[in-house]
Design an enzyme around this catalytic site. Structure first.
Site, PDB file in Angstrom:
ATOM      1  NE  ARG A 207     -57.863 -18.709 -25.776  1.00  9.27           N
ATOM      2  CZ  ARG A 207     -58.359 -17.504 -25.488  1.00  9.27           C
ATOM      3  NH1 ARG A 207     -59.224 -16.929 -26.301  1.00  9.27           N
ATOM      4  NH2 ARG A 207     -57.978 -16.874 -24.387  1.00  9.27           N
TER       5      ARG A 207
ATOM      6  CD  GLU B  53     -55.156 -17.128 -32.218  1.00  5.40           C
ATOM      7  OE1 GLU B  53     -54.787 -16.274 -31.391  1.00  5.40           O
ATOM      8  OE2 GLU B  53     -56.311 -17.557 -32.283  1.00  5.40           O
TER       9      GLU B  53
ATOM     10  CG  HIS C 223     -57.218 -13.861 -30.455  1.00  2.85           C
ATOM     11  ND1 HIS C 223     -56.683 -15.012 -29.955  1.00  2.85           N
ATOM     12  CD2 HIS C 223     -58.082 -13.428 -29.496  1.00  2.85           C
ATOM     13  CE1 HIS C 223     -57.184 -15.273 -28.764  1.00  2.85           C
ATOM     14  NE2 HIS C 223     -58.046 -14.312 -28.457  1.00  2.85           N
TER      15      HIS C 223
HETATM   16  C1  DGY Z   1     -59.323 -13.515 -23.762  1.00  2.00           C
HETATM   17  O1  DGY Z   1     -59.429 -12.631 -22.921  1.00  2.00           O
HETATM   18  O2  DGY Z   1     -59.337 -14.713 -23.467  1.00  2.00           O
HETATM   19  C2  DGY Z   1     -59.169 -13.082 -25.161  1.00  2.00           C
HETATM   20  O3  DGY Z   1     -59.426 -14.097 -26.065  1.00  2.00           O
HETATM   21  C3  DGY Z   1     -57.776 -12.555 -25.336  1.00  2.00           C
HETATM   22  O4  DGY Z   1     -56.911 -13.620 -25.344  1.00  2.00           O
END
Ligand code: DGY
Length: 334
Positions: free
Chosen positions: A239, A268, A287
């Site tokens: 993240r 994002e 992402h």
């Molecule tokens: C997750 O599954 O956490 C991916 O990063 C999609 O948000």
């Protein structure tokens, strides 16, 4: 008997809709890219028994209080930092996520970012497109080797361990840092545990895969980046807020580290004007860690399975706060 009513906050593959329709009345915000506006979300949640949450909607205590009928939030992601789980548990609201089904796909992307950043793939394409390729010369576009290098995984959970298995095929030395050593993982891939600072000093590739929590926010800042080798590559597929973007920008700009591969950002969608994106040694993708057709379909199906099971009195496959199920059983289930 009336079917439970569920909200799906973005268009999802038909396979998931089929699962939902077997047991529920389904209302979908049927848009691929446009997110559901917050007021629309609140209004729809008020009329729903459960919701399949797609995208980074912030689900917190005040929102849950606005929509007391909604007892289940099935997050279509393995990460659930967008949800206040403690607030949900306190209110007897069930949260589910989608672990397992996206492991290999996300590991592919993390490994791809390692190679792309080390070997300057994005920069190379730009050089061609901008007509700046003058011909072959010995040190033109030289990067860093992946094969035989030292990999440092910060957060060797399911996805980190899948990255390590790929690294074996590249004859890499594998280091990892978790809260606790994992002897089974070490035996499987020959990985060695390191304290965070030691891993940062030794690794040629640092891959960040920890969940975002209060403890991991800002985990990689100026101090940590300063410990890395000037030839090292940082990959963030976790993240955005786990890495301090300002500090990362300065380290990359001043060539104190070699390059970065980024799948995630503080905000994002990231703005195209973001300073990090102006640097030639940044490879950025939007992402897409879990974004293969098969995996995204499976994630949507698993989220739907969780939602249907929870709303029909069966055990959901992947609850985040299973204590809520025990509470429900005491209250409602025979
Ligand atoms: C997750 O599954 O956490 C991916 O990063 C999609 O948000």
């Amino acid at each position: 008997m009336t079917k439970p009513r569920v909200l799906v906050t973005r268009r999802v593959p038909e396979a998931a809709q089929v699962i939902l329709r077997t047991a529920c009345e389904v209302h979908t915000w049927d848009h691929e890219e446009e997110p559901m506006p917050q007021d629309e979300l609140v209004r729809a949640l008020r009329e729903s028994d459960g919701a399949l949450i797609v995208g980074m909607h912030r689900i917190d205590g005040p929102l849950m209080d606005e929509a007391p009928r909604c007892r289940v939030y099935a997050n279509m992601a393995v990460g659930y930092d967008n949800i206040d789980v403690a607030a949900a548990t306190a209110r007897g609201v069930l949260i589910t996520n989608t672990p397992g089904v996206l492991t290999e796909t996300t590991a592919d992307l993390a490994f791809g970012l390692m190679i792309a950043a080390a070997r300057r793939l994005y920069e190379g394409q730009r050089i061609i497109l901008e007509g700046r390729w003058k011909g072959w010369s010995p040190m033109f576009m030289t990067g860093q080797d992946v094969y035989g290098a030292t990999l440092g995984i910060i957060g060797a959970g399911r996805i980190g361990q899948a990255v390590a298995r790929r690294a074996r095929g590249f004859d890499m030395r594998i280091l990892y840092h978790n809260r606790r050593p994992d002897p089974a993982f070490e035996a499987e891939v020959g990985a060695s545990y390191r304290q965070l600072d030691d891993l940062l000093r030794e690794a040629d590739f640092v891959v960040v895969l920890v969940p975002l929590t209060p403890e991991t926010r800002g985990l990689i800042g100026a101090r940590e980046l300063a410990l890395m080798k000037p030839t090292a590559v940082l990959v963030n597929a976790a993240r955005g807020p786990v890495v301090d973007e300002r500090a990362l920008y300065a380290a990359l700009r001043d060539r104190r580290i070699w390059a970065a591969g980024l799948d995630v950002f503080d905000e994002e969608p990231v703005s195209p004007d973001h300073p990090l994106l102006s640097l030639p040694n940044v490879t950025a993708v939007p992402h897409i860690g879990s974004a293969s057709v098969r995996t995204r379909t499976r994630m949507a199906e698993l989220a739907a399975e969780n939602l249907v099971a929870a709303l029909t009195g069966r055990q959901p496959p992947t609850p985040v706060n299973p204590e809520v199920l025990r509470q429900w059983r005491k209250e409602r289930w025979p």
